[in-house]
Each structure stands twice: as C-alpha cells, then as structure tokens.
Design a protein around this motif. Structure first.
Motif, PDB file in Angstrom:
ATOM      1  N   ARG A 148       0.852  -1.184   0.000  1.00  0.00           N
ATOM      2  CA  ARG A 148       0.000   0.000   0.000  1.00  0.00           C
ATOM      3  C   ARG A 148       0.892   1.240   0.000  1.00  0.00           C
ATOM      4  O   ARG A 148       1.922   1.270   0.647  1.00  0.00           O
ATOM      5  CB  ARG A 148      -0.877   0.004   1.236  1.00  0.00           C
ATOM      6  N   GLY A 149       0.475   2.239  -0.733  1.00  0.00           N
ATOM      7  CA  GLY A 149       1.227   3.482  -0.765  1.00  0.00           C
ATOM      8  C   GLY A 149       2.213   3.576  -1.916  1.00  0.00           C
ATOM      9  O   GLY A 149       2.718   4.646  -2.207  1.00  0.00           O
ATOM     10  N   LEU A 150       2.495   2.463  -2.584  1.00  0.00           N
ATOM     11  CA  LEU A 150       3.392   2.493  -3.736  1.00  0.00           C
ATOM     12  C   LEU A 150       2.546   2.474  -5.002  1.00  0.00           C
ATOM     13  O   LEU A 150       1.517   1.780  -5.055  1.00  0.00           O
ATOM     14  CB  LEU A 150       4.308   1.268  -3.725  1.00  0.00           C
ATOM     15  N   PRO A 151       2.957   3.214  -6.016  1.00  0.00           N
ATOM     16  CA  PRO A 151       2.188   3.189  -7.261  1.00  0.00           C
ATOM     17  C   PRO A 151       2.397   1.856  -7.983  1.00  0.00           C
ATOM     18  O   PRO A 151       3.286   1.088  -7.644  1.00  0.00           O
ATOM     19  CB  PRO A 151       2.796   4.347  -8.062  1.00  0.00           C
ATOM     20  N   MET A 152       1.587   1.620  -8.981  1.00  0.00           N
ATOM     21  CA  MET A 152       1.782   0.449  -9.825  1.00  0.00           C
ATOM     22  C   MET A 152       3.033   0.691 -10.676  1.00  0.00           C
ATOM     23  O   MET A 152       3.464   1.831 -10.852  1.00  0.00           O
ATOM     24  CB  MET A 152       0.551   0.221 -10.700  1.00  0.00           C
ATOM     25  N   PRO A 153       3.633  -0.365 -11.204  1.00  0.00           N
ATOM     26  CA  PRO A 153       4.865  -0.229 -11.984  1.00  0.00           C
ATOM     27  C   PRO A 153       4.682   0.704 -13.172  1.00  0.00           C
ATOM     28  O   PRO A 153       3.582   0.788 -13.711  1.00  0.00           O
ATOM     29  CB  PRO A 153       5.151  -1.648 -12.450  1.00  0.00           C
ATOM     30  N   PRO A 154       5.756   1.355 -13.568  1.00  0.00           N
ATOM     31  CA  PRO A 154       7.109   1.255 -13.022  1.00  0.00           C
ATOM     32  C   PRO A 154       7.269   2.080 -11.740  1.00  0.00           C
ATOM     33  O   PRO A 154       6.670   3.131 -11.570  1.00  0.00           O
ATOM     34  CB  PRO A 154       7.988   1.803 -14.138  1.00  0.00           C
ATOM     35  N   VAL A 155       8.101   1.538 -10.843  1.00  0.00           N
ATOM     36  CA  VAL A 155       8.380   2.159  -9.559  1.00  0.00           C
ATOM     37  C   VAL A 155       9.857   2.553  -9.536  1.00  0.00           C
ATOM     38  O   VAL A 155      10.702   1.864 -10.095  1.00  0.00           O
ATOM     39  CB  VAL A 155       8.063   1.168  -8.412  1.00  0.00           C
TER      40      VAL A 155
END
Length: 183
Positions: A43-50
């Motif tokens: 949670r809190g991370l965007p979908m790829p690319p990261v």
C-alpha cells in the motif's frame, strides 16, 4: 533448477541493525521485483514502473516496525550479494500470538530459478518455529502467477480466496489466495 552459490541467511530484528548499504540493496531488489511483475506492491506504492525513491519510504516503514518479538526481516545472500528477503510478523494479541504472517517474499531477479525462494521459505519456517515459538504461518498471494503451486510444493495449503480482490490493472482483477502452513 541450478543451485546458486551457497546461501547465507541473516535476520534483522531492530531498525538500527540495517546498514545503509543493505538498505540500498533491499530497495533496489524491491523495485526490480515490482518492475519485473512481482506481486510485492505494498500500500502506498504506485503500480509499476516504480523508482527507488518511491520504494525507500515503504522499506523504511517495514524496517521501523522490526522488533525481535513481533517482526523480523530474513535476508538471503549469495557471494555477498542480496539474493532475496522477506518479513515474518506475529500479532501479539493472545488469541493469535501462536500464528505468524509471511509478507514481502521476494527473490532478486538476478537469482531467479536457483532455489532462493524455496530456501527462504524453508528457513522462515525453522525460524518461526524454533526462535519465535510459532505454530502456524499464513500468507496471502496473488493468483495467476503460479504462487499457489510454488507454496503448495512446500507444504502450504490454500484455505480461501478473495475473488477478484486484487486489481492489477483495469480489467485485470486477480484472486487473493490465502494459504496456511502448520509448523
């Protein structure tokens, strides 16, 4: 499957035990795994690319919660290089304190297909039972990646699913598969 160099395992049980160099390696591994299609997007991370600067705060939250009684990081290295890692957690509530949860299982893409994931999962079972006194482990995995079969070969049993519980992309909903391992 070819065997990598012998694996060394280490535990991080407190935030201060994590060196800056290892933190950079963990972030790099996490970003590479996510961007290669891995299922370890918190949670809190965007979908790829990261990017690394996006994953670093998420790693900081994981590391900040480490405590020898409740949460540990298990790290596998081969020849001094990070090969994989995971988090083992226990809830201290008396009703569930005998159970642990395994999260963020990942093998560095450079070490895929060499038994690192299997070795990590076997080691986490030993650690959970012998060092933390746990009696069972739980994990939730994304359907459609062959993870149910991988964990099944290691003795894990599927105990339920959240149908369509994970939206990987518009129109690509996957089941979240709940699995259990008696220790």
């Amino acid at each position: 499957m070819t065997a990598p160099q012998p694996l060394d395992f280490a535990q991080i049980t407190r935030p201060r035990e994590l060196s800056a160099e290892l933190r950079d390696q963990l972030v790099d591994c996490w970003v590479r795994v996510i961007n290669a299609g891995g299922a370890v997007i918190p949670r809190g991370l965007p979908m790829p690319p990261v990017r690394n600067d996006q994953a670093d705060p998420a790693l900081g939250r994981l590391v900040g919660a480490l405590d020898p009684r409740r949460a540990r990081m298990l790290i596998a290295t081969a020849g001094g290089q990070l090969a994989g890692w995971l988090i083992l957690r226990r809830d201290p509530h008396p009703l569930v304190a005998h159970c642990g949860a395994v999260n963020h299982v990942m093998t560095h893409p450079d070490f895929r297909g060499r038994g690192v994931g299997t070795a990590l999962m076997r080691r986490v079972g030993e650690l959970a039972r012998q060092e933390m006194g746990l009696e069972q482990l739980h994990i939730a995995v994304r359907a459609g990646l062959g993870l149910e079969e991988f964990y099944g070969r290691l003795g894990w049993r599927e105990i339920g699913r959240w149908p369509g519980g994970l939206r990987v992309a518009p129109g690509d909903d996957r089941d979240e598969v709940l699995m259990y391992l008696p220790l």
